[in-house]
Design a protein around this motif. Structure first.
Motif, PDB file in Angstrom:
ATOM      1  N   PRO A 134       0.811  -1.224   0.000  1.00 23.02           N
ATOM      2  CA  PRO A 134       0.000   0.000   0.000  1.00 23.02           C
ATOM      3  C   PRO A 134       0.845   1.276   0.000  1.00 23.02           C
ATOM      4  O   PRO A 134       0.465   2.276  -0.618  1.00 23.02           O
ATOM      5  N   VAL A 135       1.979   1.242   0.673  1.00 23.52           N
ATOM      6  CA  VAL A 135       2.865   2.405   0.694  1.00 23.52           C
ATOM      7  C   VAL A 135       3.389   2.680  -0.700  1.00 23.52           C
ATOM      8  O   VAL A 135       3.414   3.831  -1.170  1.00 23.52           O
ATOM      9  N   LEU A 136       3.811   1.638  -1.384  1.00 24.76           N
ATOM     10  CA  LEU A 136       4.317   1.782  -2.756  1.00 24.76           C
ATOM     11  C   LEU A 136       3.209   2.284  -3.690  1.00 24.76           C
ATOM     12  O   LEU A 136       3.438   3.160  -4.522  1.00 24.76           O
ATOM     13  N   ALA A 137       1.995   1.749  -3.520  1.00 23.66           N
ATOM     14  CA  ALA A 137       0.886   2.151  -4.379  1.00 23.66           C
ATOM     15  C   ALA A 137       0.504   3.613  -4.194  1.00 23.66           C
ATOM     16  O   ALA A 137       0.005   4.261  -5.120  1.00 23.66           O
ATOM     17  N   ALA A 138       0.745   4.142  -2.993  1.00 18.54           N
ATOM     18  CA  ALA A 138       0.369   5.528  -2.697  1.00 18.54           C
ATOM     19  C   ALA A 138       1.418   6.536  -3.128  1.00 18.54           C
ATOM     20  O   ALA A 138       1.188   7.748  -3.026  1.00 18.54           O
ATOM     21  N   MET A 139       2.572   6.055  -3.611  1.00 20.94           N
ATOM     22  CA  MET A 139       3.643   6.976  -3.983  1.00 20.94           C
ATOM     23  C   MET A 139       3.283   7.732  -5.263  1.00 20.94           C
ATOM     24  O   MET A 139       2.786   7.156  -6.224  1.00 20.94           O
ATOM     25  N   THR A 140       3.547   9.008  -5.258  1.00 24.17           N
ATOM     26  CA  THR A 140       3.399   9.845  -6.447  1.00 24.17           C
ATOM     27  C   THR A 140       4.661  10.689  -6.595  1.00 24.17           C
ATOM     28  O   THR A 140       5.356  10.966  -5.619  1.00 24.17           O
ATOM     29  N   ALA A 141       4.952  11.075  -7.823  1.00 20.44           N
ATOM     30  CA  ALA A 141       6.135  11.890  -8.105  1.00 20.44           C
ATOM     31  C   ALA A 141       7.400  11.268  -7.514  1.00 20.44           C
ATOM     32  O   ALA A 141       8.252  11.946  -6.942  1.00 20.44           O
ATOM     33  N   GLU A 142       7.501   9.960  -7.651  1.00 19.09           N
ATOM     34  CA  GLU A 142       8.649   9.214  -7.113  1.00 19.09           C
ATOM     35  C   GLU A 142       9.285   8.418  -8.245  1.00 19.09           C
ATOM     36  O   GLU A 142       8.771   7.379  -8.672  1.00 19.09           O
ATOM     37  N   ILE A 143      10.406   8.918  -8.785  1.00 21.79           N
ATOM     38  CA  ILE A 143      11.056   8.256  -9.902  1.00 21.79           C
ATOM     39  C   ILE A 143      11.713   6.948  -9.483  1.00 21.79           C
ATOM     40  O   ILE A 143      11.908   6.045 -10.280  1.00 21.79           O
ATOM     41  N   GLY A 144      12.092   6.828  -8.214  1.00 22.99           N
ATOM     42  CA  GLY A 144      12.661   5.580  -7.714  1.00 22.99           C
ATOM     43  C   GLY A 144      14.167   5.478  -7.770  1.00 22.99           C
ATOM     44  O   GLY A 144      14.740   4.476  -7.351  1.00 22.99           O
ATOM     45  N   TYR A 145      14.840   6.511  -8.287  1.00 24.12           N
ATOM     46  CA  TYR A 145      16.307   6.503  -8.351  1.00 24.12           C
ATOM     47  C   TYR A 145      16.866   7.243  -7.133  1.00 24.12           C
ATOM     48  O   TYR A 145      16.652   8.446  -6.988  1.00 24.12           O
ATOM     49  N   HIS A 146      17.588   6.510  -6.298  1.00 19.26           N
ATOM     50  CA  HIS A 146      18.206   7.113  -5.114  1.00 19.26           C
ATOM     51  C   HIS A 146      19.617   6.548  -4.984  1.00 19.26           C
ATOM     52  O   HIS A 146      19.827   5.537  -4.294  1.00 19.26           O
ATOM     53  N   PRO A 147      20.614   7.133  -5.662  1.00 25.35           N
ATOM     54  CA  PRO A 147      21.965   6.570  -5.638  1.00 25.35           C
ATOM     55  C   PRO A 147      22.532   6.379  -4.232  1.00 25.35           C
ATOM     56  O   PRO A 147      23.271   5.410  -3.997  1.00 25.35           O
ATOM     57  N   ALA A 148      22.220   7.254  -3.311  1.00 25.32           N
ATOM     58  CA  ALA A 148      22.714   7.104  -1.938  1.00 25.32           C
ATOM     59  C   ALA A 148      21.790   6.249  -1.083  1.00 25.32           C
ATOM     60  O   ALA A 148      22.151   5.874   0.034  1.00 25.32           O
ATOM     61  N   GLY A 149      20.600   5.947  -1.607  1.00 26.55           N
ATOM     62  CA  GLY A 149      19.645   5.148  -0.851  1.00 26.55           C
ATOM     63  C   GLY A 149      18.401   5.935  -0.502  1.00 26.55           C
ATOM     64  O   GLY A 149      18.409   7.173  -0.465  1.00 26.55           O
ATOM     65  N   TYR A 150      17.326   5.223  -0.230  1.00 26.33           N
ATOM     66  CA  TYR A 150      16.048   5.806   0.162  1.00 26.33           C
ATOM     67  C   TYR A 150      16.235   6.558   1.488  1.00 26.33           C
ATOM     68  O   TYR A 150      16.744   5.987   2.465  1.00 26.33           O
ATOM     69  N   ALA A 151      15.855   7.824   1.525  1.00 25.84           N
ATOM     70  CA  ALA A 151      16.169   8.696   2.671  1.00 25.84           C
ATOM     71  C   ALA A 151      15.679   8.129   4.006  1.00 25.84           C
ATOM     72  O   ALA A 151      16.436   8.134   4.994  1.00 25.84           O
ATOM     73  N   PRO A 152      14.434   7.646   4.122  1.00 23.93           N
ATOM     74  CA  PRO A 152      14.014   7.084   5.418  1.00 23.93           C
ATOM     75  C   PRO A 152      14.835   5.871   5.845  1.00 23.93           C
ATOM     76  O   PRO A 152      15.050   5.659   7.046  1.00 23.93           O
ATOM     77  N   LEU A 153      15.301   5.065   4.889  1.00 28.88           N
ATOM     78  CA  LEU A 153      16.147   3.922   5.246  1.00 28.88           C
ATOM     79  C   LEU A 153      17.506   4.405   5.738  1.00 28.88           C
ATOM     80  O   LEU A 153      18.038   3.871   6.726  1.00 28.88           O
TER      81      LEU A 153
END
Length: 474
Positions: A134-153
């Protein structure tokens, strides 16, 4: 294979930094690993090869000695120099990277005691994936590229280091596709051909492969990094690597005083020190885990991963380092990989804070596997020396005679894969050692012990031949 054909396959091997013999060995290693030089292929005599390449004979001899120390080639008086293995019986009897044998060429009936990881995803992982959708489905304006990693992680990993005694900010964290990618990135960032790297011996073979890929010259130190300061002054390494907690393969845990001393020397001498702490959460029940080495010196480069404490299929690891190092690694990672798997990082964001909560169950299972395998081996193979450990996932076994390399080939014919000690020891030692992991279910470990016992009864050590110490493992 004649020298002209080998020379043609080498291509422009002499371009780049470093001594010629290191560069020659690097190019030959690549040809062997890529299959361009097949198992059993005859290489030119050193004198003929040197003439064809227009280099000194000592250059070829040194390159051959390096590859022989890595078990990539075999040199026998009277039969020449050949790529390791035989043309008649190729893999699985031999491979240039034994740890990865069952991954690259899986055999369903083989019990692998070589590559250690949890057998299946635990319930906490599958639940986290279900909650992630559900979290993934609710994402908008999220290209998915994070070279340093997903900020919350990155923030979750930083918070855990802070709780463990090493104050950390998200800017100090780079998320990677597992611990092996972390090692490869660090090797690529810090090492050029001919640069010297300090490693303890024996050590994790995946790290040795990463350093070999960059044509590093390895200087070995005993477990605990005895002589570290003198080696730094004499050898001027560009990097140092060790596993301070539940060392792979010996299970050793460095004392607090020793950890502090190593961190202080590295900081004072401005030597990047990699602390591989992927096994740090694998203590048995009642075993207190030391704080991360970065708690003793903020300049320590830490490697962590979810592969060993939760599940290898997550492929989520990380590097903790100073901001300049993280920025450098992020730029390097962006060129090769725009960012890791975002759904896996969403899952990992909820799993990192749960590492400690899952520790008791994990510790109990590890202890059970450890005790069962040691007991089975003690009954079936009483002459084997199998020291106990207090954590980790591997046993470092001493054979009463013979050598681990030839015995590993025998075990393959009896349905079990193990790691020979020489593949974990760049000094050329540990010939009488093998590494076994104890992460399989009880019934699999019992079957593995039976197969090892059967293989040992069938084992006939080869006639020993004189060996020359490798010139690059000092």
């Amino acid at each position: 294979m004649d020298p002209i054909e080998v020379t043609e396959r080498l291509g422009r091997w002499s371009s780049g930094r470093g001594p010629l013999y290191v560069l020659l060995a690097s190019r030959l290693r690549q040809l062997i690993d890529d299959g361009e030089l097949a198992a059993g292929a005859l290489l030119p005599p050193d004198r003929v090869f040197a003439k064809q390449l227009a280099v000194g004979r000592n250059t070829v001899i040194a390159a051959y000695d390096l590859l022989a120390a890595e078990a990539r080639i075999e040199r026998r008086r009277g039969s020449g120099t050949r790529v390791a293995g035989t043309a008649v019986e190729p893999a699985p009897d031999t491979t240039s990277a034994p740890m990865f044998l069952n991954l690259l060429e899986p055999h369903p009936d083989l019990i692998s005691l070589a590559c250690a990881a949890p057998e299946a995803p635990p319930l906490i992982v599958t639940d986290a994936y279900a909650a992630m959708v559900p979290v993934l489905a609710a994402m908008t304006a999220e290209i998915g590229y994070h070279p340093a990693g997903y900020a919350p992680l990155r923030a979750a990993i930083a918070d855990r280091y802070t709780r463990l005694g090493a104050p950390t900010r998200p800017e100090h964290i780079l998320v990677t596709n597992g611990g092996q990618q972390a090692l490869s990135l660090l090797a690529r960032a810090f090492v050029r051909p001919g640069d010297r790297v300090l490693v303890e011996t024996p050590t994790y073979p995946g790290a040795l492969e990463a350093f070999h890929e960059e044509s590093a010259v390895l200087t070995t130190l005993p477990i605990g990094f005895g002589g570290f300061e003198a080696a730094v002054r004499a050898r001027q390494p560009v990097l140092a690597y060790l596993t301070p907690t539940f060392q792979n393969p010996t299970g050793t845990v460095l004392s607090g005083l020793r950890r502090q001393r190593i961190a202080d020397i590295a900081a004072a001498q401005d030597i990047p020190l990699i602390a591989d702490e992927i096994t740090a959460d694998l203590g048995f029940p009642g075993t207190a885990n030391p704080p991360p080495l970065a708690a003793d010196a903020d300049t320590v480069i830490s490697i962590g991963s979810l592969s060993k404490n939760l599940w290898g299929g997550l492929r989520v690891g990380w590097i903790r380092a100073t901001e300049p190092v993280i920025a450098r690694l992020t730029r390097l990672r962006a060129v090769h990989d725009l960012g890791g798997n975002l759904p896996a990082q969403l899952v990992a964001t909820s799993l990192v804070p749960a590492i400690d909560a899952t520790a008791p169950q994990r510790a109990a299972r590890l202890r059970t596997g450890h005790d069962l395998l040691r007991t089975k081996l003690a009954v079936a193979l009483p002459d084997w020396e199998v020291p106990p450990v207090t954590g980790g996932q591997t046993l470092w076994v001493r054979l009463p005679y013979g050598d681990g390399t030839s015995f590993a080939q025998t075990t393959l014919r009896h349905g079990a894969a193990i790691l020979a000690g020489t593949g974990l020891d760049p000094s050329g030692g540990s010939e009488d050692r093998i590494r076994l992991h104890f992460r399989h279910p009880d019934e699999v470990l019992a079957a593995a012990a039976d197969r090892l016992a059967t293989a040992w009864r069938a084992y006939h050590p080869p006639a020993r031949r004189p060996t020359v110490p490798p010139p690059l493992a000092i």
